[in-house]
Design a protein around this motif. Sequence first.
Motif, PDB file in Angstrom:
ATOM      1  N   ALA A 108     -15.119 -10.443 -10.953  1.00 16.10           N
ATOM      2  CA  ALA A 108     -13.911 -10.613 -11.767  1.00 16.10           C
ATOM      3  C   ALA A 108     -13.467  -9.320 -12.451  1.00 16.10           C
ATOM      4  N   GLY A 109     -13.941  -8.175 -11.959  1.00 16.52           N
ATOM      5  CA  GLY A 109     -13.466  -6.896 -12.472  1.00 16.52           C
ATOM      6  C   GLY A 109     -12.223  -6.456 -11.713  1.00 16.52           C
ATOM      7  N   ILE A 110     -11.382  -5.701 -12.354  1.00 13.15           N
ATOM      8  CA  ILE A 110     -10.162  -5.202 -11.697  1.00 13.15           C
ATOM      9  C   ILE A 110     -10.575  -4.131 -10.683  1.00 13.15           C
ATOM     10  N   CYS A 111     -10.187  -4.337  -9.438  1.00 12.68           N
ATOM     11  CA  CYS A 111     -10.584  -3.420  -8.366  1.00 12.68           C
ATOM     12  C   CYS A 111      -9.399  -2.760  -7.670  1.00 12.68           C
ATOM     13  N   ALA A 112      -8.179  -3.255  -7.896  1.00 10.74           N
ATOM     14  CA  ALA A 112      -6.988  -2.649  -7.286  1.00 10.74           C
ATOM     15  C   ALA A 112      -5.759  -3.057  -8.098  1.00 10.74           C
ATOM     16  N   VAL A 113      -4.791  -2.151  -8.159  1.00 14.12           N
ATOM     17  CA  VAL A 113      -3.531  -2.446  -8.837  1.00 14.12           C
ATOM     18  C   VAL A 113      -2.371  -1.986  -7.965  1.00 14.12           C
ATOM     19  N   GLN A 114      -1.241  -2.614  -8.174  1.00  9.25           N
ATOM     20  CA  GLN A 114      -0.003  -2.275  -7.466  1.00  9.25           C
ATOM     21  C   GLN A 114       1.108  -2.292  -8.499  1.00  9.25           C
ATOM     22  N   ALA A 115       1.726  -1.152  -8.739  1.00  9.19           N
ATOM     23  CA  ALA A 115       2.774  -1.053  -9.752  1.00  9.19           C
ATOM     24  C   ALA A 115       4.154  -0.972  -9.114  1.00  9.19           C
ATOM     25  N   GLU A 116       4.333  -1.697  -8.043  1.00 12.43           N
ATOM     26  CA  GLU A 116       5.638  -1.839  -7.389  1.00 12.43           C
ATOM     27  C   GLU A 116       5.642  -3.175  -6.675  1.00 12.43           C
ATOM     28  N   ALA A 117       6.784  -3.561  -6.135  1.00 16.10           N
ATOM     29  CA  ALA A 117       6.898  -4.863  -5.479  1.00 16.10           C
ATOM     30  C   ALA A 117       5.848  -5.004  -4.382  1.00 16.10           C
ATOM     31  N   LEU A 118       5.216  -6.145  -4.348  1.00 16.49           N
ATOM     32  CA  LEU A 118       4.118  -6.422  -3.429  1.00 16.49           C
ATOM     33  C   LEU A 118       4.645  -7.085  -2.161  1.00 16.49           C
ATOM     34  N   ASP A 119       4.073  -6.680  -1.025  1.00 16.19           N
ATOM     35  CA  ASP A 119       4.377  -7.348   0.239  1.00 16.19           C
ATOM     36  C   ASP A 119       3.064  -7.651   0.948  1.00 16.19           C
ATOM     37  N   ALA A 120       3.147  -8.240   2.115  1.00 18.81           N
ATOM     38  CA  ALA A 120       1.953  -8.677   2.842  1.00 18.81           C
ATOM     39  C   ALA A 120       1.015  -7.516   3.165  1.00 18.81           C
ATOM     40  N   ALA A 121       1.548  -6.398   3.618  1.00 20.84           N
ATOM     41  CA  ALA A 121       0.698  -5.253   3.971  1.00 20.84           C
ATOM     42  C   ALA A 121       0.015  -4.661   2.738  1.00 20.84           C
ATOM     43  N   GLN A 122       0.735  -4.581   1.635  1.00 26.36           N
ATOM     44  CA  GLN A 122       0.156  -4.014   0.421  1.00 26.36           C
ATOM     45  C   GLN A 122      -0.938  -4.901  -0.159  1.00 26.36           C
ATOM     46  N   VAL A 123      -0.739  -6.213  -0.120  1.00 27.86           N
ATOM     47  CA  VAL A 123      -1.779  -7.101  -0.657  1.00 27.86           C
ATOM     48  C   VAL A 123      -3.020  -7.042   0.238  1.00 27.86           C
ATOM     49  N   ALA A 124      -2.841  -6.917   1.541  1.00 31.25           N
ATOM     50  CA  ALA A 124      -3.992  -6.780   2.444  1.00 31.25           C
ATOM     51  C   ALA A 124      -4.776  -5.506   2.119  1.00 31.25           C
ATOM     52  N   ALA A 125      -4.066  -4.434   1.809  1.00 29.03           N
ATOM     53  CA  ALA A 125      -4.733  -3.176   1.441  1.00 29.03           C
ATOM     54  C   ALA A 125      -5.472  -3.318   0.119  1.00 29.03           C
ATOM     55  N   MET A 126      -4.899  -4.027  -0.836  1.00 22.93           N
ATOM     56  CA  MET A 126      -5.579  -4.264  -2.118  1.00 22.93           C
ATOM     57  C   MET A 126      -6.891  -5.010  -1.903  1.00 22.93           C
ATOM     58  N   VAL A 127      -6.814  -6.070  -1.114  1.00 20.59           N
ATOM     59  CA  VAL A 127      -8.016  -6.879  -0.856  1.00 20.59           C
ATOM     60  C   VAL A 127      -9.063  -6.051  -0.109  1.00 20.59           C
ATOM     61  N   ALA A 128      -8.645  -5.249   0.849  1.00 19.16           N
ATOM     62  CA  ALA A 128      -9.596  -4.400   1.587  1.00 19.16           C
ATOM     63  C   ALA A 128     -10.298  -3.434   0.641  1.00 19.16           C
ATOM     64  N   THR A 129      -9.564  -2.868  -0.303  1.00 23.10           N
ATOM     65  CA  THR A 129     -10.155  -1.969  -1.304  1.00 23.10           C
ATOM     66  C   THR A 129     -11.204  -2.709  -2.120  1.00 23.10           C
ATOM     67  N   CYS A 130     -10.901  -3.913  -2.524  1.00 27.84           N
ATOM     68  CA  CYS A 130     -11.811  -4.697  -3.361  1.00 27.84           C
ATOM     69  C   CYS A 130     -13.067  -5.166  -2.617  1.00 27.84           C
ATOM     70  N   ARG A 131     -12.976  -5.333  -1.325  1.00 24.31           N
ATOM     71  CA  ARG A 131     -14.102  -5.854  -0.553  1.00 24.31           C
ATOM     72  C   ARG A 131     -15.052  -4.767  -0.096  1.00 24.31           C
ATOM     73  N   LYS A 132     -14.730  -3.512  -0.365  1.00 18.55           N
ATOM     74  CA  LYS A 132     -15.603  -2.398   0.052  1.00 18.55           C
ATOM     75  C   LYS A 132     -16.897  -2.413  -0.700  1.00 18.55           C
TER      76      LYS A 132
END
Length: 132
Positions: A108-132
């Motif tokens: 439950a720690g913050i592992c990725a942020v996006q400070a612009e409009a989110l789309d499918a590709a960007q959310v996939a990249a966020m999740v990939a960062t968090c799962r490393k």
Amino acid sequence: MLLFLVDARAQSSEPARLPPETVLLFVASWCAPCHGELARLPQIARSARPYRVLVVAFDDSRATRAMLAPVPAAQRWQPDRTTQRRLAAEVERRSAGLPFSLATDRGAGICAVQAEALDAAQVAAMVATCRK
């Protein structure tokens, strides 16, 4: 009334209680890109799997409540006031405003942020960062 902005000055040593393995999508009716994100919510949610996507109202205005009405209840999150204050401070610290999203890891720690409009590709990249 911007609840997050008013409450953001509160400080405490207790950590915010965030849902694990989740992407939090902050929205408000006055945020034009946020409307686009909600229109893409099904695609964003599919691309975030196995993480879930929860929408968080940035304010408590009638217009924002109306904006969230079509969002399934299972995809909305209303944090407690203490967590709400901490999230507001986090948004203010990491961004000039909305749109803003963050992802949490298994702990439950913050592992990725996006400070612009989110789309499918960007959310996939966020999740990939968090799962490393």
